[in-house]
Motif scaffolding. Structure first.
Motif, PDB file in Angstrom:
ATOM      1  N   ASP A   1      32.105  63.432  19.277  1.00  0.00           N
ATOM      2  CA  ASP A   1      32.098  62.274  20.163  1.00  0.00           C
ATOM      3  C   ASP A   1      32.907  62.581  21.421  1.00  0.00           C
ATOM      4  O   ASP A   1      34.123  62.666  21.378  1.00  0.00           O
ATOM      5  CB  ASP A   1      32.691  61.067  19.430  1.00  0.00           C
ATOM      6  N   GLN A   2      32.229  62.759  22.535  1.00  0.00           N
ATOM      7  CA  GLN A   2      32.935  63.082  23.773  1.00  0.00           C
ATOM      8  C   GLN A   2      32.484  62.159  24.890  1.00  0.00           C
ATOM      9  O   GLN A   2      31.384  61.618  24.868  1.00  0.00           O
ATOM     10  CB  GLN A   2      32.711  64.532  24.179  1.00  0.00           C
ATOM     11  N   HIS A   3      33.383  62.000  25.854  1.00  0.00           N
ATOM     12  CA  HIS A   3      33.114  61.202  27.050  1.00  0.00           C
ATOM     13  C   HIS A   3      33.769  61.956  28.200  1.00  0.00           C
ATOM     14  O   HIS A   3      34.996  62.094  28.249  1.00  0.00           O
ATOM     15  CB  HIS A   3      33.711  59.810  26.879  1.00  0.00           C
TER      16      HIS A   3
ATOM     17  N   ARG B   1      37.500  61.676  26.435  1.00  0.00           N
ATOM     18  CA  ARG B   1      37.516  61.765  24.978  1.00  0.00           C
ATOM     19  C   ARG B   1      36.743  63.004  24.581  1.00  0.00           C
ATOM     20  O   ARG B   1      35.654  63.229  25.125  1.00  0.00           O
ATOM     21  CB  ARG B   1      36.848  60.505  24.411  1.00  0.00           C
ATOM     22  N   PRO B   2      37.211  63.819  23.697  1.00  0.00           N
ATOM     23  CA  PRO B   2      38.546  63.880  23.101  1.00  0.00           C
ATOM     24  C   PRO B   2      39.573  64.370  24.121  1.00  0.00           C
ATOM     25  O   PRO B   2      39.196  64.901  25.174  1.00  0.00           O
ATOM     26  CB  PRO B   2      38.376  64.895  21.966  1.00  0.00           C
ATOM     27  N   PRO B   3      40.838  64.224  23.797  1.00  0.00           N
ATOM     28  CA  PRO B   3      41.868  64.666  24.740  1.00  0.00           C
ATOM     29  C   PRO B   3      41.859  66.190  24.904  1.00  0.00           C
ATOM     30  O   PRO B   3      41.417  66.914  24.020  1.00  0.00           O
ATOM     31  CB  PRO B   3      43.182  64.196  24.098  1.00  0.00           C
ATOM     32  N   VAL B   4      42.345  66.641  26.051  1.00  0.00           N
ATOM     33  CA  VAL B   4      42.479  68.067  26.327  1.00  0.00           C
ATOM     34  C   VAL B   4      43.457  68.665  25.321  1.00  0.00           C
ATOM     35  O   VAL B   4      44.481  68.056  25.004  1.00  0.00           O
ATOM     36  CB  VAL B   4      42.976  68.274  27.773  1.00  0.00           C
ATOM     37  N   VAL B   5      43.159  69.883  24.832  1.00  0.00           N
ATOM     38  CA  VAL B   5      43.992  70.477  23.783  1.00  0.00           C
ATOM     39  C   VAL B   5      44.786  71.699  24.228  1.00  0.00           C
ATOM     40  O   VAL B   5      45.658  72.153  23.500  1.00  0.00           O
ATOM     41  CB  VAL B   5      43.156  70.864  22.544  1.00  0.00           C
TER      42      VAL B   5
ATOM     43  N   TRP C   1      24.139  63.953  21.704  1.00  0.00           N
ATOM     44  CA  TRP C   1      23.558  65.218  22.166  1.00  0.00           C
ATOM     45  C   TRP C   1      24.600  66.103  22.831  1.00  0.00           C
ATOM     46  O   TRP C   1      24.617  67.317  22.640  1.00  0.00           O
ATOM     47  CB  TRP C   1      22.392  64.959  23.125  1.00  0.00           C
ATOM     48  N   ALA C   2      25.483  65.493  23.634  1.00  0.00           N
ATOM     49  CA  ALA C   2      26.509  66.258  24.345  1.00  0.00           C
ATOM     50  C   ALA C   2      27.492  66.882  23.367  1.00  0.00           C
ATOM     51  O   ALA C   2      27.892  68.032  23.530  1.00  0.00           O
ATOM     52  CB  ALA C   2      27.242  65.367  25.342  1.00  0.00           C
ATOM     53  N   GLY C   3      27.879  66.131  22.357  1.00  0.00           N
ATOM     54  CA  GLY C   3      28.782  66.653  21.341  1.00  0.00           C
ATOM     55  C   GLY C   3      28.175  67.792  20.537  1.00  0.00           C
ATOM     56  O   GLY C   3      28.877  68.697  20.100  1.00  0.00           O
ATOM     57  N   ARG C   4      26.873  67.768  20.378  1.00  0.00           N
ATOM     58  CA  ARG C   4      26.199  68.862  19.662  1.00  0.00           C
ATOM     59  C   ARG C   4      26.226  70.142  20.488  1.00  0.00           C
ATOM     60  O   ARG C   4      26.348  71.234  19.950  1.00  0.00           O
ATOM     61  CB  ARG C   4      24.755  68.488  19.326  1.00  0.00           C
ATOM     62  N   VAL C   5      26.107  70.017  21.809  1.00  0.00           N
ATOM     63  CA  VAL C   5      26.136  71.195  22.676  1.00  0.00           C
ATOM     64  C   VAL C   5      27.523  71.823  22.684  1.00  0.00           C
ATOM     65  O   VAL C   5      27.673  73.036  22.544  1.00  0.00           O
ATOM     66  CB  VAL C   5      25.724  70.828  24.128  1.00  0.00           C
TER      67      VAL C   5
ATOM     68  N   GLY D   1      26.727  66.079  43.034  1.00  0.00           N
ATOM     69  CA  GLY D   1      26.561  64.850  42.277  1.00  0.00           C
ATOM     70  C   GLY D   1      27.680  64.642  41.283  1.00  0.00           C
ATOM     71  O   GLY D   1      28.430  65.562  40.980  1.00  0.00           O
ATOM     72  N   ARG D   2      27.786  63.395  40.822  1.00  0.00           N
ATOM     73  CA  ARG D   2      28.773  63.009  39.805  1.00  0.00           C
ATOM     74  C   ARG D   2      28.044  62.293  38.699  1.00  0.00           C
ATOM     75  O   ARG D   2      27.041  61.619  38.942  1.00  0.00           O
ATOM     76  CB  ARG D   2      29.829  62.084  40.388  1.00  0.00           C
ATOM     77  N   ALA D   3      28.571  62.417  37.482  1.00  0.00           N
ATOM     78  CA  ALA D   3      27.951  61.746  36.342  1.00  0.00           C
ATOM     79  C   ALA D   3      28.976  61.590  35.238  1.00  0.00           C
ATOM     80  O   ALA D   3      30.017  62.241  35.222  1.00  0.00           O
ATOM     81  CB  ALA D   3      26.754  62.541  35.831  1.00  0.00           C
ATOM     82  N   THR D   4      28.659  60.708  34.317  1.00  0.00           N
ATOM     83  CA  THR D   4      29.420  60.572  33.086  1.00  0.00           C
ATOM     84  C   THR D   4      28.534  61.092  31.963  1.00  0.00           C
ATOM     85  O   THR D   4      27.370  60.708  31.858  1.00  0.00           O
ATOM     86  CB  THR D   4      29.798  59.102  32.834  1.00  0.00           C
ATOM     87  N   ILE D   5      29.093  61.966  31.166  1.00  0.00           N
ATOM     88  CA  ILE D   5      28.348  62.577  30.065  1.00  0.00           C
ATOM     89  C   ILE D   5      28.975  62.110  28.758  1.00  0.00           C
ATOM     90  O   ILE D   5      30.178  62.266  28.543  1.00  0.00           O
ATOM     91  CB  ILE D   5      28.417  64.117  30.128  1.00  0.00           C
TER      92      ILE D   5
END
Length: 145
Positions: free
Chosen positions: A49-51, A73-77, A40-44, A32-36
């Motif tokens: 703020d992530q996308h 988001r955020p960019p890879v570091v 809640w995702a940023g807390r994990v 499967g594919r999804a956008t997260i």
């Protein structure tokens, strides 16, 4: 309480579609594919703020998964893809295949490069490392006998 299982290994990539195609060629199935995104995702992850676009790839036996992620988001570091096999941290993922020569031929058409050479370990395995999509280090093993 005992450990139940390893659920998945996460790999961050730039080209999600190309990486999915590569692992499909290897024999994994797209589960499967999804956008997260969201608070809640940023807390994990601790990223706030992530996308993220993700794809879950499953081995044919259904026991193992790769979670492929492309961060919007955020960019890879950091970039560890070209680290040698003796680098600290993520090393490689190893897959058992039926025919290592056939697998190499198919994956080379998708850009895979042999790292060293295919070697025989006693009468147990033929083994090799390849660089797959985006330089990811992947091990291949063919059981003998």
């Amino acid at each position: 309480m005992a450990l139940k299982r390893m659920d998945n290994v996460g790999i961050v990539v730039e080209d999600l579609n190309g990486t999915i195609d590569f692992f499909r060629e290897l024999g994994l199935e797209l589960e499967g594919r999804a956008t997260i995104e969201g608070e809640w995702a940023g807390r994990v992850t601790g990223l706030g703020d992530q996308h993220v676009e993700i794809a879950m790839m499953r081995t044919p036996d259904g026991h193992s998964r790769l979670e492929l992620s492309r961060f919007l988001r955020p960019p890879v570091v950091a970039d560890h893809r070209n680290a040698p096999v003796n680098a600290l941290g993520y090393l490689r993922v190893m897959f058992t295949v039926d025919d290592i020569d056939d697998t190499l031929a198919r994956l080379r058409k998708r850009g895979a490069e042999l790292v060293g050479e295919v070697v025989r370990y006693q009468d147990v395995y033929r083994l090799c490392y390849i660089r797959g999509p985006e330089g990811l280090l992947i091990g291949l093993a063919q059981e003998l006998g």
